[in-house]
Design a protein around this motif. Structure first.
Motif, PDB file in Angstrom:
ATOM      1  N   LEU A   1       3.786  -5.081  -3.496  1.00  0.00           N
ATOM      2  CA  LEU A   1       2.470  -5.694  -3.288  1.00  0.00           C
ATOM      3  C   LEU A   1       1.897  -6.339  -4.536  1.00  0.00           C
ATOM      4  CD1 LEU A   1       0.677  -3.051  -1.012  1.00  0.00           C
ATOM      5  CD2 LEU A   1       2.071  -5.013  -0.345  1.00  0.00           C
TER       6      LEU A   1
ATOM      7  N   ALA B   1      -1.972  -7.251  -5.147  1.00  0.00           N
ATOM      8  CA  ALA B   1      -2.659  -7.034  -3.867  1.00  0.00           C
ATOM      9  C   ALA B   1      -2.827  -5.557  -3.549  1.00  0.00           C
ATOM     10  CB  ALA B   1      -1.895  -7.704  -2.740  1.00  0.00           C
TER      11      ALA B   1
ATOM     12  N   LYS C   1       1.766 -11.990   2.981  1.00  0.00           N
ATOM     13  CA  LYS C   1       0.373 -11.748   2.557  1.00  0.00           C
ATOM     14  C   LYS C   1      -0.614 -12.635   3.318  1.00  0.00           C
ATOM     15  CE  LYS C   1      -2.612 -11.514  -1.520  1.00  0.00           C
ATOM     16  NZ  LYS C   1      -3.707 -12.303  -0.970  1.00  0.00           N
TER      17      LYS C   1
ATOM     18  N   ASP D   1      -3.706 -11.057   5.176  1.00  0.00           N
ATOM     19  CA  ASP D   1      -5.072 -11.468   4.830  1.00  0.00           C
ATOM     20  C   ASP D   1      -5.848 -11.947   6.060  1.00  0.00           C
ATOM     21  OD1 ASP D   1      -4.664 -10.862   2.140  1.00  0.00           O
ATOM     22  OD2 ASP D   1      -4.290 -12.952   1.551  1.00  0.00           O
TER      23      ASP D   1
ATOM     24  N   TRP E   1      -7.349  -5.786   5.072  1.00  0.00           N
ATOM     25  CA  TRP E   1      -6.103  -5.693   5.826  1.00  0.00           C
ATOM     26  C   TRP E   1      -6.248  -4.660   6.933  1.00  0.00           C
ATOM     27  CZ3 TRP E   1      -1.655  -5.506   1.646  1.00  0.00           C
ATOM     28  CH2 TRP E   1      -1.653  -6.717   0.942  1.00  0.00           C
TER      29      TRP E   1
END
Length: 200
Positions: free
Chosen positions: A43, A46, A109, A113, A188
Protein backbone atom coordinates in the motif's frame (compact mmCIF):
# COMPACT_ATOMS: atom_id res chain seq x y z
CA UNK A 1 2.69 -46.21 48.13
CA UNK A 2 2.93 -48.73 45.31
CA UNK A 3 6.33 -49.90 44.15
CA UNK A 4 5.18 -49.01 40.61
CA UNK A 5 4.57 -45.37 41.57
CA UNK A 6 7.92 -44.07 40.20
CA UNK A 7 7.28 -45.87 36.92
CA UNK A 8 3.73 -44.47 36.73
CA UNK A 9 5.06 -40.98 37.49
CA UNK A 10 7.68 -41.32 34.74
CA UNK A 11 5.07 -42.47 32.21
CA UNK A 12 2.75 -39.57 33.09
CA UNK A 13 5.62 -37.07 32.86
CA UNK A 14 6.70 -38.48 29.51
CA UNK A 15 3.12 -38.34 28.19
CA UNK A 16 2.71 -34.71 29.28
CA UNK A 17 6.02 -33.66 27.76
CA UNK A 18 5.13 -35.48 24.52
CA UNK A 19 1.91 -33.44 24.33
CA UNK A 20 3.89 -30.23 24.65
CA UNK A 21 6.43 -31.12 21.99
CA UNK A 22 3.94 -32.30 19.35
CA UNK A 23 1.60 -29.32 19.66
CA UNK A 24 2.71 -26.54 17.31
CA UNK A 25 0.75 -23.38 17.91
CA UNK A 26 0.04 -20.80 15.23
CA UNK A 27 2.25 -17.76 15.99
CA UNK A 28 -0.45 -15.10 15.77
CA UNK A 29 1.76 -12.16 16.81
CA UNK A 30 4.42 -13.11 14.26
CA UNK A 31 1.73 -13.47 11.58
CA UNK A 32 0.40 -9.96 12.34
CA UNK A 33 3.92 -8.54 12.14
CA UNK A 34 4.54 -10.31 8.81
CA UNK A 35 1.17 -9.18 7.43
CA UNK A 36 1.79 -5.57 8.44
CA UNK A 37 5.19 -5.56 6.72
CA UNK A 38 3.82 -6.95 3.45
CA UNK A 39 0.68 -4.79 3.48
CA UNK A 40 2.66 -1.61 4.17
CA UNK A 41 5.01 -2.51 1.29
CA UNK A 42 2.04 -3.03 -1.05
CA UNK A 43 0.00 0.00 0.00
CA UNK A 44 2.91 2.38 0.53
CA UNK A 45 1.74 5.86 1.54
CA UNK A 46 -1.92 4.82 1.25
CA UNK A 47 -1.62 2.57 4.31
CA UNK A 48 -3.27 3.95 7.41
CA UNK A 49 -0.63 4.46 10.11
CA UNK A 50 -2.69 2.46 12.57
CA UNK A 51 -6.26 1.85 13.49
CA UNK A 52 -6.48 3.38 16.96
CA UNK A 53 -10.22 2.68 17.26
CA UNK A 54 -10.81 -0.42 19.33
CA UNK A 55 -14.10 -1.36 20.83
CA UNK A 56 -14.63 -2.34 24.46
CA UNK A 57 -15.18 -5.93 23.36
CA UNK A 58 -11.85 -5.89 21.47
CA UNK A 59 -10.10 -4.65 24.62
CA UNK A 60 -11.82 -7.26 26.77
CA UNK A 61 -10.88 -9.98 24.30
CA UNK A 62 -7.23 -8.90 24.40
CA UNK A 63 -7.23 -8.97 28.21
CA UNK A 64 -8.79 -12.45 28.25
CA UNK A 65 -6.31 -13.71 25.66
CA UNK A 66 -3.39 -12.27 27.62
CA UNK A 67 -4.64 -13.89 30.82
CA UNK A 68 -5.12 -17.24 29.11
CA UNK A 69 -1.65 -16.95 27.60
CA UNK A 70 -0.17 -16.25 31.03
CA UNK A 71 -1.81 -19.33 32.51
CA UNK A 72 -0.59 -21.48 29.62
CA UNK A 73 2.94 -20.09 30.04
CA UNK A 74 2.88 -21.17 33.69
CA UNK A 75 1.53 -24.62 32.89
CA UNK A 76 3.46 -25.27 29.71
CA UNK A 77 6.49 -22.95 29.46
CA UNK A 78 7.96 -24.76 26.45
CA UNK A 79 4.96 -23.83 24.32
CA UNK A 80 5.81 -20.13 24.63
CA UNK A 81 8.93 -20.52 22.51
CA UNK A 82 6.76 -21.12 19.45
CA UNK A 83 4.76 -17.92 19.97
CA UNK A 84 7.96 -15.89 19.96
CA UNK A 85 8.99 -17.18 16.52
CA UNK A 86 9.06 -14.98 13.44
CA UNK A 87 7.53 -16.07 10.16
CA UNK A 88 9.85 -16.13 7.18
CA UNK A 89 8.46 -13.81 4.50
CA UNK A 90 11.73 -13.44 2.60
CA UNK A 91 11.34 -16.47 0.33
CA UNK A 92 11.66 -15.84 -3.42
CA UNK A 93 7.99 -16.77 -4.00
CA UNK A 94 6.71 -14.39 -1.29
CA UNK A 95 8.96 -11.58 -2.59
CA UNK A 96 7.74 -12.12 -6.16
CA UNK A 97 4.06 -12.09 -5.12
CA UNK A 98 4.56 -8.97 -3.00
CA UNK A 99 6.28 -7.17 -5.89
CA UNK A 100 3.47 -8.15 -8.25
CA UNK A 101 0.88 -6.73 -5.82
CA UNK A 102 2.95 -3.55 -5.36
CA UNK A 103 3.13 -3.04 -9.14
CA UNK A 104 -0.64 -3.56 -9.48
CA UNK A 105 -1.64 -1.34 -6.55
CA UNK A 106 -1.61 2.05 -8.36
CA UNK A 107 -4.29 0.71 -10.74
CA UNK A 108 -6.29 -0.87 -7.91
CA UNK A 109 -6.10 2.27 -5.73
CA UNK A 110 -8.29 4.24 -8.15
CA UNK A 111 -11.15 1.77 -7.55
CA UNK A 112 -10.54 1.54 -3.81
CA UNK A 113 -10.69 5.35 -3.64
CA UNK A 114 -13.97 5.46 -5.60
CA UNK A 115 -15.55 2.74 -3.45
CA UNK A 116 -16.09 0.42 -6.41
CA UNK A 117 -13.70 -2.15 -4.90
CA UNK A 118 -13.21 -3.02 -1.24
CA UNK A 119 -11.26 -5.31 1.06
CA UNK A 120 -13.34 -8.45 1.60
CA UNK A 121 -13.55 -10.33 4.90
CA UNK A 122 -11.71 -13.33 3.43
CA UNK A 123 -8.44 -11.48 2.76
CA UNK A 124 -9.26 -10.85 -0.90
CA UNK A 125 -10.58 -7.82 -2.81
CA UNK A 126 -14.03 -7.66 -4.30
CA UNK A 127 -15.99 -5.47 -6.68
CA UNK A 128 -18.36 -3.83 -4.23
CA UNK A 129 -20.35 -1.63 -6.60
CA UNK A 130 -19.83 -2.07 -10.34
CA UNK A 131 -22.02 0.97 -11.03
CA UNK A 132 -19.10 3.09 -9.84
CA UNK A 133 -16.94 1.68 -12.64
CA UNK A 134 -17.37 3.21 -16.11
CA UNK A 135 -18.77 0.60 -18.49
CA UNK A 136 -15.70 0.46 -20.76
CA UNK A 137 -13.47 -0.27 -17.70
CA UNK A 138 -15.53 -3.06 -16.12
CA UNK A 139 -13.81 -6.02 -17.81
CA UNK A 140 -10.38 -4.56 -17.02
CA UNK A 141 -11.38 -4.11 -13.36
CA UNK A 142 -12.69 -7.68 -13.14
CA UNK A 143 -9.32 -8.91 -14.47
CA UNK A 144 -7.46 -6.60 -12.10
CA UNK A 145 -9.43 -7.99 -9.14
CA UNK A 146 -8.94 -11.60 -10.32
CA UNK A 147 -5.17 -11.09 -10.70
CA UNK A 148 -4.94 -9.48 -7.26
CA UNK A 149 -6.93 -12.29 -5.66
CA UNK A 150 -4.78 -14.95 -7.32
CA UNK A 151 -1.65 -13.29 -5.91
CA UNK A 152 -3.20 -12.94 -2.46
CA UNK A 153 -4.31 -16.59 -2.33
CA UNK A 154 -0.86 -17.71 -3.47
CA UNK A 155 0.79 -15.39 -0.93
CA UNK A 156 -1.11 -16.90 2.00
CA UNK A 157 -0.32 -20.42 0.78
CA UNK A 158 3.38 -19.60 0.23
CA UNK A 159 3.83 -18.05 3.69
CA UNK A 160 2.28 -21.12 5.33
CA UNK A 161 4.18 -23.70 3.28
CA UNK A 162 7.40 -21.65 3.28
CA UNK A 163 7.36 -21.84 7.07
CA UNK A 164 6.82 -25.60 7.05
CA UNK A 165 3.15 -25.46 8.12
CA UNK A 166 0.76 -25.62 5.16
CA UNK A 167 -2.04 -26.20 7.69
CA UNK A 168 -1.62 -22.56 8.78
CA UNK A 169 -2.91 -21.21 5.46
CA UNK A 170 -6.41 -20.38 6.76
CA UNK A 171 -4.93 -18.72 9.88
CA UNK A 172 -2.56 -16.68 7.70
CA UNK A 173 -5.48 -15.65 5.48
CA UNK A 174 -7.61 -14.65 8.49
CA UNK A 175 -4.76 -12.62 9.95
CA UNK A 176 -4.18 -10.82 6.66
CA UNK A 177 -7.92 -10.12 6.28
CA UNK A 178 -7.95 -8.30 9.62
CA UNK A 179 -4.73 -6.42 8.88
CA UNK A 180 -5.86 -5.34 5.38
CA UNK A 181 -8.99 -3.87 6.98
CA UNK A 182 -6.92 -2.19 9.70
CA UNK A 183 -4.52 -0.64 7.18
CA UNK A 184 -7.22 0.55 4.76
CA UNK A 185 -7.12 4.27 4.08
CA UNK A 186 -9.94 6.57 5.20
CA UNK A 187 -12.84 6.36 2.74
CA UNK A 188 -12.09 2.82 1.56
CA UNK A 189 -14.63 0.06 2.06
CA UNK A 190 -13.98 -3.02 4.18
CA UNK A 191 -16.27 -5.97 4.77
CA UNK A 192 -17.03 -6.90 8.36
CA UNK A 193 -17.39 -10.45 9.64
CA UNK A 194 -21.12 -10.49 8.78
CA UNK A 195 -20.40 -9.55 5.16
CA UNK A 196 -21.64 -5.94 5.43
CA UNK A 197 -19.57 -3.22 3.77
CA UNK A 198 -18.40 -0.33 5.95
CA UNK A 199 -16.53 2.77 4.90
CA UNK A 200 -13.49 3.65 6.98
Amino acid sequence: MSRYFPLQLAVITLALSACVTINVYFPAAAAEKAADKIIEDVLGDAAAKSDKRTSVSDGASKVLLAAAGGVLDLLVPAANAQSQADLNIATPAVRQLTQSMEARFPQLKKYLDSGAVGFARDGLVEVRDQNLIPLPERNAVRKLVADENADRANLYREIASGNGHPEWESDIRSTFALRWASKAAAGWYVQDSSGAWKQK
